[in-house]
Design an enzyme around this catalytic site. Structure first.
Site, mmCIF file in Angstrom:
data_model
loop_
_atom_site.group_PDB
_atom_site.id
_atom_site.type_symbol
_atom_site.label_atom_id
_atom_site.label_comp_id
_atom_site.label_asym_id
_atom_site.label_seq_id
_atom_site.Cartn_x
_atom_site.Cartn_y
_atom_site.Cartn_z
ATOM 1 C CG HIS A 10 39.985 46.517 -94.771
ATOM 2 N ND1 HIS A 10 39.619 45.332 -94.168
ATOM 3 C CD2 HIS A 10 39.328 47.487 -94.087
ATOM 4 C CE1 HIS A 10 38.786 45.567 -93.179
ATOM 5 N NE2 HIS A 10 38.594 46.880 -93.099
ATOM 6 C CD GLU A 83 36.189 52.661 -90.305
ATOM 7 O OE1 GLU A 83 35.930 53.854 -90.621
ATOM 8 O OE2 GLU A 83 35.603 51.678 -90.777
#
EC number: 5.4.2.-
Length: 209
Positions: A10, A83
């Site tokens: 990201h 994550e």
């Protein structure tokens, strides 16, 4: 039949700017991150990509949304690409982690970080990564699929795809924000085509990432 997998970290979040570990915390993209995502989207617009998947955390979903808009694709969000949850580390800087959890911090030199209160166990992260990849290969054989995810999850995915031991987490790097890693899977054979490619940021005038 070869399936091409493109893993993209990201863009820069507000916590990335502060050098704070995020895990399952959900800060948005910083304005610098939105500019990174636009540069990423401009680059990927010339690539053949059939589908985009994304972590459901905002920093990844916002990045994927900017890319998808450029390419005319609607990203599919999934918590499987989140994550790793870092428990007590979330919100801390690397310096604070090293001071408060020195043994866990030292473990990074040999494999994934361990011994963190409240953290998602690494075995669960590996299971998520394997399930995510299996789903991509089952649903998109012979296609090119991009996944916008997070440094730690991408690293675990690559270590397992390439058949590396746990020490692979210490030998490879997660790369900077919007870094691209490409893998080709042909049956049981996996080839790493590129890793942590962020050439689209080379002319960017923002802060280094």
């Amino acid at each position: 039949m070869s399936t091409h997998l493109i893993f993209i970290r990201h863009a820069q979040s507000t916590w990335n700017e502060l050098r704070r570990w995020q895990g399952h915390a959900d800060p948005p993209l910083a304005e610098s991150g939105r500019e990174q995502a636009r540069l990423l989207a401009r680059r990927l617009a010339t690539w053949r990509i059939d589908h985009i998947y994304t972590s459901d955390l905002r920093r990844a979903a916002e990045t994927a949304g900017i890319v998808g808009e450029q390419m005319g694709l609607t990203p599919t969000p999934s918590a499987i690409w989140r994550e790793r949850g870092f428990g007590a580390l979330e919100g801390l800087t690397s310096e604070e982690i090293a001071a408060q959890f020195p043994e866990a911090w030292a473990a990074r030199m040999f494999g994934p970080i361990t011994g963190i209160p409240g953290a998602e166990v690494q075995e669960a992260v590996i299971a998520r990564a394997r399930a995510g990849v299996a789903g991509l290969l089952q649903n998109h054989p012979g296609q090119t699929v991009a996944v916008v995810s997070h440094g730690g999850l991408i690293l675990t995915t690559l270590v397992n795809l390439l058949g590396l031991p746990p020490s692979g987490h210490a030998l490879l790097t997660v790369g900077g924000n919007t870094a691209i890693s490409r893998v080709v899977v042909d049956g049981e054979h996996v080839r790493l085509m590129s890793m942590n490619d962020a050439a689209h940021l080379e002319l960017w005038l923002g802060e280094p990432v």
